[in-house]
Design an enzyme around this catalytic site. Structure first.
Site, mmCIF file in Angstrom:
data_model
loop_
_atom_site.group_PDB
_atom_site.id
_atom_site.type_symbol
_atom_site.label_atom_id
_atom_site.label_comp_id
_atom_site.label_asym_id
_atom_site.label_seq_id
_atom_site.Cartn_x
_atom_site.Cartn_y
_atom_site.Cartn_z
ATOM 1 N N LYS A 97 0.767 -1.261 0.298
ATOM 2 C CA LYS A 97 0.106 0.061 0.125
ATOM 3 C C LYS A 97 0.811 1.024 0.186
ATOM 4 C CE LYS A 97 0.711 0.964 4.413
ATOM 5 N NZ LYS A 97 1.545 2.739 4.689
ATOM 6 N N THR B 156 -3.722 5.855 3.845
ATOM 7 C CA THR B 156 -2.396 6.441 3.039
ATOM 8 C C THR B 156 -2.965 6.834 1.794
ATOM 9 O OG1 THR B 156 -1.544 4.082 2.110
ATOM 10 C CG2 THR B 156 -0.883 4.906 3.774
#
Length: 320
Positions: free
Chosen positions: A185, A242
């Protein structure tokens, strides 16, 4: 259970704050004696402005202080984990070692939990990961995390020991899926930052998140992870957080790349090294991971933003 924390950065300190406020016995180690003195005497960490460190939280520049603990949270950069483990195998044997960093080691091509399992085989290897910012944890804001441990009984013990009124911890035995979700990620966060920094817009970011998620799943499943793990907190949850917030260092790094600006080299950006590791792995395993490959090339100045965009947009049309 005595809990030690290796690493005095924002995330390790924040976890220590949450655990200490819940009445747990916590000792934090950092290599910088001056930083330790500031935390011990002033009860502050400059990386967590506005947060007062609990009086029952201890700090030390001596590693023996955490080697005396049953459980150690490893909150140092992912690329430094192998050296730390190799240097202290004897002291770490028999401990519960919980990786709290996210990345793929460039030399070993393994995530933090797998690295622990390989280098300290007589320790319990686990991974604590999920959508979380240090500032939120330190302020006591509700946060949900995943604890991954192959030994489910030990995982349940650690789940109970690390849960607090503000930290809700779920558990899984899929350490591979959890560590890869957390690592990959970060690469997608860089790509999202590039899109926003280059002025490509929110729709482009949404497309990158959506197409990046299958890339994450492809590699994780190929390496033995479970698809459901990637759909949970340690994968999709962390991905959304994020890729959409400037609190993310990886996203801010991508913003700088997209804007053509210099980024603070003292800030750890795990996604840059991970992208390079993934580029190598995808070639060895014959997996199509175009976004990760483009990000790796961007971090090494092998391409620029517009050429990277054109490379993605010129890919063959296909069904979703």
């Amino acid at each position: 259970m005595k809990i030690g924390i290796a690493g005095g950065g924002a995330f390790g300190t924040a976890l220590g704050v949450a655990l200490a406020l819940d009445g747990k016995d916590v000792t934090l180690w950092a290599r910088n004696p001056e930083a330790i003195e500031t935390m011990q005497n002033d009860r502050k960490n400059p990386k967590l402005p506005g947060v007062e460190l609990p009086r029952n939280m201890s700090f030390s520049a001596e590693l023996d202080s955490i080697f005396a603990c049953d459980t150690i949270l490893i909150a140092i950069p992912a690329q430094t984990v192998p050296a730390f483990l190799n240097a202290h195998v004897d002291q770490l044997t028999g401990k519960n070692l919980i990786a709290c960093c996210k990345g793929i080691d460039l030399k070993r091509m393994t995530g933090p939990a797998s690295t622990i399992k390989d280098l300290v085989p007589n320790a319990t290897a686990a991974m604590l990961t999920g959508p979380s910012f240090a500032a939120d944890i330190a302020r006591g804001l509700p946060t949900a995390l995943t604890l991954a441990c192959a030994d489910d009984a030990r995982g349940a013990e650690l789940q109970a020991a690390l849960s607090t009124t503000s930290l809700r911890i779920y558990r899984t035995t899929d350490t591979i899926g959890a560590e890869l979700g957390g690592a990959l990620k970060n690469v997608m966060a860089i790509a999202s930052g590039v899109a926003i920094g280059a002025g490509l817009g929110e729709s482009a970011r949404a497309a990158l998140i959506t197409r990046g998620f299958p890339e994450m799943q492809r590699l994780a499943v190929k390496l033995g992870g479970q698809p459901d793990t990637l759909s949970g907190l340690s994968g999709f949850g962390d991905l959304v957080l994020t890729c959409t917030s400037e609190q993310s260092r990886n996203f801010r790094y991508g913003l700088a790349l997209g804007r053509g600006e210099t980024f603070d080299s003292s800030t750890t950006v795990e996604g840059a090294a991970t992208a390079r590791a993934v580029r190598q792995l995808s070639g060895e395993l014959d997996i199509d991971m175009p976004i990760c490959t483009v990000v790796a090339d961007l971090t090494e100045d092998k391409t620029d933003v517009m050429r990277a965009l054109n490379a993605l947009l010129s890919r063959p049309l296909k069904e979703e």
